[in-house]
Design an enzyme around this catalytic site. Structure first.
Site, short mmCIF file in Angstrom:
data_model
loop_
_atom_site.label_atom_id
_atom_site.label_comp_id
_atom_site.label_asym_id
_atom_site.label_seq_id
_atom_site.Cartn_x
_atom_site.Cartn_y
_atom_site.Cartn_z
N GLY A 62 -6.88 1.54 -4.65
CA GLY A 62 -6.99 0.22 -4.04
C GLY A 62 -8.40 -0.33 -4.13
N TRP A 63 -8.88 -0.87 -3.01
CA TRP A 63 -10.22 -1.46 -2.96
C TRP A 63 -11.30 -0.43 -2.61
CZ3 TRP A 63 -6.05 -4.26 -0.84
CH2 TRP A 63 -5.74 -5.46 -1.48
N CYS A 121 9.64 -6.74 6.78
CA CYS A 121 9.24 -5.34 6.70
C CYS A 121 9.02 -4.75 8.08
CB CYS A 121 7.99 -5.20 5.84
SG CYS A 121 8.26 -5.50 4.08
#
Length: 380
Positions: free
Chosen positions: A174-175, A351
């Site tokens: 990811g980041w 979700c």
């Protein structure tokens, strides 16, 4: 007499929807916050003919609204409304003729599906925590999103028993938040891999000065060994046809005394069906693994040391994201469309409702290469 009141086709569609919802607390045009408020009468037919796609896209188009969308989805799944069929034979034939629940219908063209994947960091930086964790936080004692995500990162590092000087492979980094956290707090050397150029560049900036290398690389190309391996929120995108390859890569890259932690959303059942709306707008080609699938592909090469389910924590995480998303919208709305706003609201709410209903789970599974003698006392 106003002939519009005798519009039998619309009434027919509406009556079928009402019958399907009758097993749940949800009503059409009711007074409660989780009731569906229909703004376009074509909504009924669209949902019955197009299924999940029709429900999601009609919300994005403003055909209906709901004040408490996440709770509506909770009831839809809790009462298994998505599994309901009309009771009357005439209704069954009527709906089947119109391809009820044909979840693969592709009648509508793509409109803004790609917008989700062209998002700028302006949204994520505001919606997520400082470590930019786009995965479930750990809310055992936390009262806010930032603490929950830091507690999640700490939990992962403690489960892996990270020690200064060890090497850690972060598959799907990811980041770079987990890579940064592990390097800074546990003194490990981290190699992260991602297929996102934007994430890789962002992550290297945040990890500057730390023993962290974030590569633009497919996990299948890895062929070197590490003391520990972690993968957070990436396995959902691997796909059943690649599960064995994925675990083969983990096995060959893990040292004999190593540990591997898999953090993944999971399905209660082994099935290949994917929600068409989620597939189209949020996670293309994503499939949630089941317990059976994970155990089957791992049993030949790894030993399962611990299986931890804290799925309800994803409900709280998503609701925190939703609150921050709505709060930050005035600052970023010039960069996105109103339809995108409704799409993202629908995504976060649906979700959250699914995790609240325990329809899907969040697992952390800890593996060793050969079994740890004496076992592992795994943190909670």
């Amino acid at each position: 007499m106003n002939t519009s009141t005798l519009d039998l086709p619309i009434n027919k569609w509406e009556s079928v929807i009402s019958d399907i919802l009758s097993s749940s607390p949800i009503q059409l045009n009711g007074s409660r916050s989780y009731d569906i408020q229909v703004l376009n009468p074509d909504f009924y037919k669209r949902v019955l003919v197009e299924g999940s796609i029709g429900l999601g896209e009609s919300y994005m188009d403003g055909w209906w609204k709901c004040a408490n969308l996440d709770q509506m989805f909770y009831y839809l799944l809790k009462y298994e409304v998505d599994q309901q069929r009309p009771d009357r034979l005439s209704d069954i034939m009527f709906v089947l003729k119109s391809r009820l629940f044909n979840m693969q219908t592709k009648k509508r063209a793509w409109i803004v599906g790609e917008e989700h994947y062209d998002l700028g960091n302006d949204l994520y930086e505001r919606m997520l925590d400082p470590y930019m964790q786009y995965s479930c936080g750990y809310w055992k004692t936390a009262e806010d999103l930032e603490t929950a995500q830091q507690d999640k990162l700490k939990l992962i590092c403690e489960k892996l028993q990270l020690k200064r000087g060890e090497t850690l492979l972060d598959i799907g980094c990811g980041w770079g938040g987990l890579s940064e956290f592990a390097a800074k707090n546990y003194g490990v050397k981290v190699t992260g891999v991602t297929i996102s150029k934007e994430q890789q560049q962002y992550g290297m900036k945040r990890c500057k000065g730390l023993p962290v290398e974030l590569r633009l690389c497919d996990y299948r190309d890895l062929n070197e060994q590490f003391d520990k391996i972690v993968s957070v929120g990436m396995f959902e995108h691997v796909g059943p046809k690649n599960y064995q390859t994925y675990f083969d890569v983990v096995s060959r890259c893990l040292k004999p005394e190593g540990l591997f932690l898999l953090h993944s959303i999971g399905s209660n059942e082994t099935m290949m069906n994917v929600d068409p709306w989620i597939n189209k707008y949020i996670f293309p080609n994503g499939v949630l693994p089941s317990i059976e699938q994970i155990s089957h592909v791992s049993e030949k090469s790894l030993v399962m040391e611990d299986w931890h389910n804290f799925g309800p924590d994803y409900d709280r995480t998503l609701m925190a994201w939703k609150e921050r998303f709505k709060e930050s919208w005035p600052e970023i709305k010039e960069n996105y469309s109103p339809r995108f706003y409704r799409m993202f609201d629908y995504y976060l709410s649906s979700c959250a409702g699914a995790f609240r209903a325990r329809n899907i789970q969040l697992w952390q599974v800890l593996f060793s290469k050969n079994g740890v003698e004496g076992g592992i006392r795994v943190p909670r």
